[in-house]
Scaffold this motif. Structure first.
Motif, PDB file in Angstrom:
ATOM      1  N   ASP B  56     -13.070  -7.571 -16.306  1.00 50.13           N
ATOM      2  CA  ASP B  56     -13.529  -8.574 -15.334  1.00 50.13           C
ATOM      3  C   ASP B  56     -14.982  -8.326 -14.919  1.00 50.13           C
ATOM      4  O   ASP B  56     -15.754  -9.264 -14.714  1.00 50.13           O
ATOM      5  N   HIS B 136      -5.573 -11.256 -13.302  1.00 51.72           N
ATOM      6  CA  HIS B 136      -7.005 -11.147 -13.597  1.00 51.72           C
ATOM      7  C   HIS B 136      -7.531 -12.528 -13.981  1.00 51.72           C
ATOM      8  O   HIS B 136      -6.921 -13.521 -13.621  1.00 51.72           O
ATOM      9  N   ARG B 137      -8.644 -12.591 -14.726  1.00 50.95           N
ATOM     10  CA  ARG B 137      -9.200 -13.924 -14.987  1.00 50.95           C
ATOM     11  C   ARG B 137      -9.411 -14.225 -16.480  1.00 50.95           C
ATOM     12  O   ARG B 137     -10.479 -14.711 -16.878  1.00 50.95           O
TER      13      ARG B 137
END
Lengths: 369, 369
Positions: B56, B136-137
């Motif tokens: 991230d 998360h992303r």
């Protein structure tokens, strides 16, 4: 779509078509490609002579090629009768009992001698093919199993022919060019018939990087539509070598078992092939069916070395073919069989290939920033 | 070289890079591709969480992806200890005696538990990977063995993720799209790791023809240079999925056995791989060496089904890796290994890929009449 291949062979489209049918070969040449007649099925040189005479008169004066098979390691020589003695009885029993299990009838009593098999894989027979071919006007002579012997290359060059060889590894291509070959056909794992283990996507640029500075490289294996031709050109090939696709053309008529063969080819998907030594003794990709399956069962014998394996199964091949049963036809074909879904004239196939390749090149050019 | 993939994933170049290293994944994303972190090696969800937290913060805000492995047929579930009981003693004896024959020393006494193997192939573990990832992303979640379960697809979509799945046959791709997959990776025979039998040249256009009207298709298997990227685009792919090539980048550092692994990878040619069930129980392409050779000798046992086979060999894998002997490293890699001949930073590899692909597209555009 002109490449170095077009000038070398004096053809319009960089498409070389390998086929055992002189009718298909002539149609490919007439449509602007190069038809290459596979000679291995002609055990009798007089028959080949006749086919080439016909070809000479039916390509509208356009060039064609011939393909002989001289394995680099010379297989056992001998007449069919001599070689026959080297085949173990257990192998014969397996073939016979398998045919019975598969419900394949014997050949009619009055049939011609059936045990000859493919003798074209013997150097002596392949050399007779070369002799006959040189008396005609081919533009190219190819060897399907490595470089031809040096004297054959010399003879071919003396007659002004382009010499081509098939390679399944970059090192083989290098050796071929070193021995005088003018054109290398990089043939990937997905190809029909005799084939190696490296797939076209990896093999073609590897061969181009190895010998592409000296000779044009053709991509073979997995080519059956125009996008695949464009992909081959992207990989650095100067053109393509296609074999399987012509088997479902209108012009492809060999023997009396065409309905069963066509039915089997049209129905098969890309997963319906198998790479096996049962056809010739060397790994070759075949249509997967009940016959190839029988050789994978436990208890099946290991295939014999070339040329014995083909002698062993040659009568079986004729019986399987003439049984008219699509589920047993013994047929070398590539994974591209999944794209062979209709019967069309060669000219039609060629026109579609050329049009789709052209559109693809245009689309790719537009992707360039 | 912008394609539909670039808009879908918000990336600059249509290159997706699969890797078990978060450092490599980050570098691919920073260079304008999409780095996809393979989660299967993380038996402990906390470790994966840590890796994704690092990711991230290290992609310069650019998107990345994660890859989990949920086989369509659910393998036997259980803890490592339970599953261990299902492994026959004869298999254990073979592994032990083979390691002795190969001169591979045992692990040091103080080593951490070594028998866990790759539990990421269990649905339960893969689901914990999904849970962690969604915190998360990532921009994309991929499943390496068919479509993810419907609820995982729903969950991923609810989080705005693109769902990808790997397919080795057109029929699998169709099923994947029907179950909600947004992006299909057509992975050919030449690929490293788990792989089918249809080569990229045949498979990619087949999958494109099957589902390309609904979703973008990526080509995987045999891609390692810009000409191959252009070939993939010619075949109708919207981009490429590359795995093997990152193994010899500077950023790829996992464990302590890197010198032996790098030496083995740099030395291998395109013929030096083998497709075998010995790694996981399912056919996977591996570096061919003395370890894979031992499993091909007569008397070697047949590999066990997934996930037992990997449990059987997991300690052996660590011993083979840590032996420091390049001739035994147990490593999934594709035929493209023949093109992996130097150690370079990821950014350098990416720049070369993009430049060569661009030149190739330009060359192809000029071939169009």
């Amino acid at each position: 779509m002109r490449t170095a291949l077009c000038s070398l062979l004096d053809i319009e489209h960089p498409i070389v078509g390998f086929t055992p049918s002189e009718h298909v070969a002539a149609a490919i040449s007439r449509a602007g490609g190069l038809g290459v007649l596979g000679c291995v099925r002609f055990n009798d040189p007089a028959e080949l002579d006749e086919a080439l005479t016909w070809l000479d008169g039916n390509t509208d004066g356009r060039p064609y090629g011939v393909d002989v098979v001289m394995p680099t390691r010379v297989p056992t020589e001998g007449t069919a009768a001599d070689l026959d003695k080297l085949i173990p009885a257990g192998h014969r029993d397996f073939v016979e009992s398998t045919l019975t299990k598969l419900g394949v009838p014997p050949l009619p009593d009055d049939d011609s001698p059936a045990r000859d098999g493919v003798l074209g894989w013997l150097h002596s027979v392949a050399r007779s093919h070369v002799e006959v071919a040189l008396a005609h006007r081919p533009r190219l002579i190819a060897n399907a199993l490595g470089p031809p012997p040096p004297d054959v290359i010399e003879q071919a060059h003396a007659h002004g022919l382009v010499v081509a060889a098939l390679a399944g590894r970059a090192a083989h291509a290098r050796a071929q060019v070193a021995s005088g070959v003018d054109l290398v056909v990089a043939q990937g794992y997905e190809a029909g018939g005799h084939t190696g283990e490296i797939a076209s996507m990896v093999l073609v640029p590897e061969v181009v990087d190895e010998v592409g500075g000296s000779v044009p490289v053709l991509a073979a294996g997995g080519i059956g539509c125009g996008r695949q031709i464009a992909a081959a050109l992207a990989l650095g090939a100067a053109g393509v070598w296609m074999g399987s696709c012509w088997l479902t053309t209108e012009e492809y008529v060999i023997g009396t078992a065409m309905p069963a063969l066509r039915e089997a080819l049209l129905a098969a998907g890309s997963s319906d092939t198998v790479r096996s030594r049962i056809y010739s003794g060397k790994p070759a990709r075949l249509l997967r069916n009940r016959w190839t399956g029988a050789w994978e069962e436990s208890g099946a014998p290991a295939p014999l070395p070339m040329p014995l394996q083909n002698l062993l199964v040659s009568e079986a091949h004729r019986r399987l073919m003439e049984s008219g049963d699509p589920s047993v036809v013994p047929m070398p074909v590539g994974q591209i069989v999944g794209r062979m879904n209709d019967v069309r004239p060669v000219a039609d196939v060629m026109a579609t290939l050329v049009a789709e390749a052209g559109e693809t090149l245009k689309r790719l050019g537009e992707l360039h920033p």
